[in-house]
Design a protein around this motif. Structure first.
Motif, mmCIF file in Angstrom:
data_model
loop_
_atom_site.group_PDB
_atom_site.id
_atom_site.type_symbol
_atom_site.label_atom_id
_atom_site.label_comp_id
_atom_site.label_asym_id
_atom_site.label_seq_id
_atom_site.Cartn_x
_atom_site.Cartn_y
_atom_site.Cartn_z
ATOM 1 N N VAL A 47 0.838 -1.202 0.000
ATOM 2 C CA VAL A 47 0.000 0.000 0.000
ATOM 3 C C VAL A 47 0.874 1.253 0.000
ATOM 4 O O VAL A 47 0.636 2.181 -0.780
ATOM 5 C CB VAL A 47 -0.987 -0.004 1.187
ATOM 6 C CG1 VAL A 47 -1.703 1.337 1.304
ATOM 7 C CG2 VAL A 47 -1.995 -1.135 1.037
ATOM 8 N N GLU A 48 1.884 1.287 0.829
ATOM 9 C CA GLU A 48 2.748 2.463 0.903
ATOM 10 C C GLU A 48 3.481 2.698 -0.418
ATOM 11 O O GLU A 48 3.632 3.832 -0.854
ATOM 12 C CB GLU A 48 3.748 2.330 2.061
ATOM 13 C CG GLU A 48 3.105 2.369 3.438
ATOM 14 C CD GLU A 48 2.337 3.645 3.737
ATOM 15 O OE1 GLU A 48 2.746 4.728 3.273
ATOM 16 O OE2 GLU A 48 1.309 3.559 4.437
ATOM 17 N N ASN A 57 2.476 1.986 -3.388
ATOM 18 C CA ASN A 57 1.571 2.393 -4.463
ATOM 19 C C ASN A 57 0.749 3.632 -4.124
ATOM 20 O O ASN A 57 -0.059 4.062 -4.934
ATOM 21 C CB ASN A 57 0.637 1.236 -4.812
ATOM 22 C CG ASN A 57 1.395 0.102 -5.460
ATOM 23 O OD1 ASN A 57 1.982 0.263 -6.508
ATOM 24 N ND2 ASN A 57 1.417 -1.034 -4.799
ATOM 25 N N LYS A 58 0.955 4.206 -2.963
ATOM 26 C CA LYS A 58 0.193 5.389 -2.577
ATOM 27 C C LYS A 58 0.434 6.527 -3.551
ATOM 28 O O LYS A 58 1.567 6.810 -3.925
ATOM 29 C CB LYS A 58 0.571 5.835 -1.168
ATOM 30 C CG LYS A 58 -0.468 5.504 -0.148
ATOM 31 C CD LYS A 58 -0.156 6.141 1.169
ATOM 32 C CE LYS A 58 -1.372 5.981 2.045
ATOM 33 N NZ LYS A 58 -1.174 6.523 3.346
ATOM 34 N N SER A 59 -0.650 7.140 -3.959
ATOM 35 C CA SER A 59 -0.643 8.332 -4.811
ATOM 36 C C SER A 59 -0.042 8.122 -6.190
ATOM 37 O O SER A 59 0.224 9.084 -6.890
ATOM 38 C CB SER A 59 0.075 9.489 -4.107
ATOM 39 O OG SER A 59 -0.591 9.806 -2.909
ATOM 40 N N SER A 60 0.174 6.869 -6.595
ATOM 41 C CA SER A 60 0.664 6.646 -7.954
ATOM 42 C C SER A 60 -0.507 6.601 -8.942
ATOM 43 O O SER A 60 -0.302 6.540 -10.136
ATOM 44 C CB SER A 60 1.479 5.358 -8.031
ATOM 45 O OG SER A 60 0.666 4.250 -7.725
ATOM 46 N N TYR A 106 -6.343 5.916 -6.929
ATOM 47 C CA TYR A 106 -6.659 5.132 -5.736
ATOM 48 C C TYR A 106 -5.418 4.425 -5.231
ATOM 49 O O TYR A 106 -4.557 4.016 -6.006
ATOM 50 C CB TYR A 106 -7.755 4.099 -6.042
ATOM 51 C CG TYR A 106 -9.050 4.749 -6.466
ATOM 52 C CD1 TYR A 106 -9.891 5.338 -5.532
ATOM 53 C CD2 TYR A 106 -9.411 4.809 -7.805
ATOM 54 C CE1 TYR A 106 -11.069 5.956 -5.920
ATOM 55 C CE2 TYR A 106 -10.592 5.426 -8.196
ATOM 56 C CZ TYR A 106 -11.412 5.998 -7.251
ATOM 57 O OH TYR A 106 -12.579 6.616 -7.629
ATOM 58 N N ASP A 107 -5.373 4.261 -3.908
ATOM 59 C CA ASP A 107 -4.274 3.542 -3.283
ATOM 60 C C ASP A 107 -4.611 2.073 -3.082
ATOM 61 O O ASP A 107 -3.722 1.224 -3.086
ATOM 62 C CB ASP A 107 -3.946 4.152 -1.917
ATOM 63 C CG ASP A 107 -3.592 5.628 -2.021
ATOM 64 O OD1 ASP A 107 -2.871 5.988 -2.965
ATOM 65 O OD2 ASP A 107 -4.042 6.399 -1.162
ATOM 66 N N PHE A 130 -5.243 2.031 7.184
ATOM 67 C CA PHE A 130 -4.731 3.049 6.260
ATOM 68 C C PHE A 130 -5.740 4.200 6.161
ATOM 69 O O PHE A 130 -6.386 4.381 5.134
ATOM 70 C CB PHE A 130 -4.497 2.449 4.869
ATOM 71 C CG PHE A 130 -3.578 1.268 4.855
ATOM 72 C CD1 PHE A 130 -2.210 1.438 5.010
ATOM 73 C CD2 PHE A 130 -4.075 -0.010 4.701
ATOM 74 C CE1 PHE A 130 -1.354 0.347 5.000
ATOM 75 C CE2 PHE A 130 -3.236 -1.108 4.688
ATOM 76 C CZ PHE A 130 -1.871 -0.929 4.844
ATOM 77 N N ASP A 181 -5.535 7.303 5.668
ATOM 78 C CA ASP A 181 -5.306 8.349 4.659
ATOM 79 C C ASP A 181 -5.328 7.818 3.234
ATOM 80 O O ASP A 181 -5.162 8.582 2.282
ATOM 81 C CB ASP A 181 -3.953 9.031 4.912
ATOM 82 C CG ASP A 181 -3.917 9.731 6.262
ATOM 83 O OD1 ASP A 181 -4.967 10.254 6.686
ATOM 84 O OD2 ASP A 181 -2.849 9.729 6.895
ATOM 85 N N ALA A 182 -5.539 6.517 3.070
ATOM 86 C CA ALA A 182 -5.530 5.917 1.731
ATOM 87 C C ALA A 182 -6.828 6.231 0.989
ATOM 88 O O ALA A 182 -7.875 6.432 1.599
ATOM 89 C CB ALA A 182 -5.338 4.405 1.835
ATOM 90 N N LYS A 183 -6.716 6.258 -0.335
ATOM 91 C CA LYS A 183 -7.886 6.458 -1.197
ATOM 92 C C LYS A 183 -8.344 5.071 -1.668
ATOM 93 O O LYS A 183 -7.591 4.359 -2.325
ATOM 94 C CB LYS A 183 -7.536 7.349 -2.383
ATOM 95 C CG LYS A 183 -7.091 8.751 -1.976
ATOM 96 C CD LYS A 183 -6.542 9.512 -3.156
ATOM 97 C CE LYS A 183 -5.195 8.924 -3.486
ATOM 98 N NZ LYS A 183 -4.374 9.611 -4.429
#
Length: 161
Positions: free
Chosen positions: A49-50, A52-55, A58-59, A81, A83-85
Motif C-alpha cells: 500500500v505504501e 503504491n500510494k498516490s501513484s 486510488y491507493d 490506512f 489516509d488511503a484512497k
C-alpha cells in the motif's frame, strides 16, 4: 468419524479425515497462521500500500460484495490506512440483492471510499454459472478458498479491465 475440530465427516463430498491428526480437509487447509506469519503478511500489505500510494487515483482496490466479510475487510483496511484512497468494486452478476447493494453503499460512505458497481447480467452469465457449478474448471486449491462461481466472476472482472 467426524473431524475433531468441526462436525464434518467423510459423508460430505470432498471431505477426507486425516487419520493421524483427526482433522478434515477444510480444517487442515484453514489452520490459523502463526504470529510470525501474521506479522510478515501485515508488513507485506503495508509495504504494498505504501509503495503504491498516490501513484494513481486510488491507493487500494477492494472487492466488495455487500456482505459482512467484505464490508468488515474494507472497514479494517480503512482503520489500518486512514489516509488511503479506496475504490470498492461490487460485481453485480444479477444475483446480488438490493440489501447487499445498500450495505455496500453504506460501508463505502462510512469509510469515505468510492464505489463502482459493475453490472453483468443475462443469459450468458447464467450459463457461465451453471457450467462452472456442474464441472471442475478450477484448481482444487482455488475452490477451497472460494466457490467456482466467485472464481468465475473474478476472472470476468479481470478480463473486463
Amino acid at each position: 468419524m467426524p473431524c475433531k475440530n468441526c462436525i464434518l465427516d467423510e459423508k460430505v463430498p470432498g471431505i477426507k479425515i486425516d487419520k493421524s491428526t483427526g482433522l478434515c480437509t477444510k480444517c487442515r487447509n484453514n489452520e490459523a497462521l502463526s504470529d510470525e506469519e501474521i506479522s510478515q503478511n501485515m508488513q507485506e500489505l503495508i509495504s504494498i500500500v505504501e509503495k503504491n500510494k498516490s501513484s494513481s487515483n486510488y491507493d487500494v482496490l477492494v472487492s466488495l460484495s455487500g456482505g459482512k466479510d467484505s464490508s468488515y475487510q474494507l472497514y479494517l483496511l480503512h482503520k489500518l490506512f486512514p489516509d488511503a484512497k479506496f475504490l470498492a468494486v461490487l460485481f453485480d452478476n444479477g444475483f446480488i440483492t438490493d440489501v447487499a447493494k445498500d450495505n455496500a453503499k453504506k460501508i463505502t460512505q462510512y469509510v469515505g471510499a468510492d464505489l463502482q458497481i459493475i453490472n453483468q447480467k443475462g443469459p450468458n452469465i447464467n450459463q457461465l454459472f451453471r457450467t462452472v457449478s456442474e464441472q471442475s474448471f478450477f484448481p482444487r486449491m482455488a475452490t477451497l478458498r472460494a466457490s467456482p462461481i466467485c472464481i468465475a466472476c473474478s476472472h470476468l472482472f479481470k478480463q473486463n479491465n
